[in-house]
Write a protein that holds these residues in place. Sequence first.
Motif, PDB file in Angstrom:
ATOM      1  N   UNK A 115      34.012  34.502  41.869  1.00 34.26           N
ATOM      2  CA  UNK A 115      33.920  35.888  41.395  1.00 34.26           C
ATOM      3  C   UNK A 115      34.484  36.845  42.436  1.00 34.26           C
ATOM      4  N   UNK A 116      34.314  36.524  43.709  1.00 39.68           N
ATOM      5  CA  UNK A 116      34.904  37.362  44.757  1.00 39.68           C
ATOM      6  C   UNK A 116      36.435  37.346  44.685  1.00 39.68           C
ATOM      7  N   UNK A 117      36.985  36.229  44.223  1.00 38.05           N
ATOM      8  CA  UNK A 117      38.434  36.166  44.021  1.00 38.05           C
ATOM      9  C   UNK A 117      38.846  37.122  42.898  1.00 38.05           C
ATOM     10  N   UNK A 118      38.029  37.213  41.853  1.00 43.94           N
ATOM     11  CA  UNK A 118      38.327  38.152  40.769  1.00 43.94           C
ATOM     12  C   UNK A 118      38.278  39.585  41.291  1.00 43.94           C
ATOM     13  N   UNK A 290      27.903  50.412  35.302  1.00 40.43           N
ATOM     14  CA  UNK A 290      27.802  48.949  35.327  1.00 40.43           C
ATOM     15  C   UNK A 290      28.713  48.327  34.280  1.00 40.43           C
ATOM     16  N   UNK A 291      28.786  48.976  33.119  1.00 40.10           N
ATOM     17  CA  UNK A 291      29.620  48.463  32.034  1.00 40.10           C
ATOM     18  C   UNK A 291      31.096  48.469  32.423  1.00 40.10           C
ATOM     19  N   UNK A 292      31.563  49.564  33.015  1.00 36.42           N
ATOM     20  CA  UNK A 292      32.966  49.660  33.427  1.00 36.42           C
ATOM     21  C   UNK A 292      33.293  48.633  34.501  1.00 36.42           C
ATOM     22  N   UNK A 293      32.396  48.472  35.461  1.00 32.12           N
ATOM     23  CA  UNK A 293      32.635  47.550  36.572  1.00 32.12           C
ATOM     24  C   UNK A 293      32.611  46.100  36.086  1.00 32.12           C
ATOM     25  N   UNK A 294      31.688  45.798  35.200  1.00 35.59           N
ATOM     26  CA  UNK A 294      31.548  44.454  34.645  1.00 35.59           C
ATOM     27  C   UNK A 294      32.802  44.069  33.852  1.00 35.59           C
ATOM     28  N   UNK A 295      33.248  44.959  32.980  1.00 29.28           N
ATOM     29  CA  UNK A 295      34.437  44.677  32.167  1.00 29.28           C
ATOM     30  C   UNK A 295      35.701  44.614  33.018  1.00 29.28           C
ATOM     31  N   UNK A 296      35.745  45.394  34.087  1.00 29.82           N
ATOM     32  CA  UNK A 296      36.893  45.362  34.992  1.00 29.82           C
ATOM     33  C   UNK A 296      37.028  43.984  35.637  1.00 29.82           C
ATOM     34  N   UNK A 297      35.900  43.410  36.020  1.00 33.77           N
ATOM     35  CA  UNK A 297      35.907  42.059  36.574  1.00 33.77           C
ATOM     36  C   UNK A 297      36.457  41.055  35.563  1.00 33.77           C
ATOM     37  N   UNK A 298      35.949  41.139  34.344  1.00 31.29           N
ATOM     38  CA  UNK A 298      36.368  40.198  33.307  1.00 31.29           C
ATOM     39  C   UNK A 298      37.857  40.297  32.997  1.00 31.29           C
ATOM     40  N   UNK A 299      38.379  41.520  32.944  1.00 29.62           N
ATOM     41  CA  UNK A 299      39.774  41.711  32.591  1.00 29.62           C
ATOM     42  C   UNK A 299      40.724  41.201  33.680  1.00 29.62           C
ATOM     43  N   UNK A 300      40.209  41.053  34.893  1.00 29.24           N
ATOM     44  CA  UNK A 300      41.066  40.611  35.988  1.00 29.24           C
ATOM     45  C   UNK A 300      40.910  39.131  36.309  1.00 29.24           C
ATOM     46  N   UNK A 301      40.269  38.391  35.423  1.00 23.34           N
ATOM     47  CA  UNK A 301      40.173  36.948  35.606  1.00 23.34           C
ATOM     48  C   UNK A 301      41.501  36.267  35.260  1.00 23.34           C
ATOM     49  N   UNK A 302      42.088  36.698  34.147  1.00 21.65           N
ATOM     50  CA  UNK A 302      43.315  36.059  33.674  1.00 21.65           C
ATOM     51  C   UNK A 302      44.496  36.454  34.550  1.00 21.65           C
TER      52      UNK A 302
END
Length: 302
Positions: A115-118, A290-302
Amino acid sequence: MKGKSLYTILSEALSSEEKAIQYFEKMRWDGKVISPYDPTSKVYKCSNGKYKCKNTGRYFDVKTGTPLAGTKIPMTKWLLAMFMFQADKGGISSCQLSRILEITQKTAWHMLMKIREFAARVNEKDTSLSGEVEIDETFVGGKNINRHKDKKIKKCQGRSYKDKVKVFGILERNGKIIAQVVPNTQARTLVPIVKKNVEAGSTVYTDGWSYKGLEKKYEQRSVDHSKKFYGITYVTDDGEIIEVTTNRIENAWSTLKRTIKGTYIHVSKKHMQKYVDEFVFRFNTRNFSDSQRFNLLLRNIA
């Protein structure tokens, strides 16, 4: 999902593995599935969350082409881990995460490192700073005086700390911070980092340490901590308020060190950059929900 609270959205996403995968699909593709093998290809939906790329004939799912490809950990646990990671301002330890997810501490540790890589991917999106910036170095690690006699390191004082990890940072006032582990604090190492990330013509505030090479492209103002001078504020004839200080970035370093000492206890030199990346991510999204930060993490996985 518009209008729903993060608690409601997360509760729905965590209710089943299928729902969790659907949420990740929305974050990654936003309703339009794209083949990782051929972005121009038509895609067919199959069973069990699988898709087929028409042009290549290959099957894939939402995790294909991401660091989560091949993971045996359910998506529900990944989503909860990422939520816990970003929600706690002081970070979350692998021991605590392992208890919450009911997994081993080793697995939780590997999940957090991933997750830190994301988070690092988010940090790399925009590293351009301008205006007024503060630069400073800090040394992360335990105090030599607290070490056992046979583990103390000789001649370990001031800027010659051999036992600590050196971290260099650049903070844009009222903006972002950039931070990275560096091999030393020499001007020839630090100045190129400033030139790469700070727009020419910006005002650079330093702590009095010599950054030879900045004077041609930047206006440099310093406070000399060695002489117990920590800053001054004055008003120019044009009414401009000038704050000569590096207090903002020093406060940021205090936050980094409190997180490491309070949550992680000890971080090895080998992995320090990833913990610095986590700190940068949390600092730069401090005004996010929290919602913005959480979704930002998810969008940067790919």
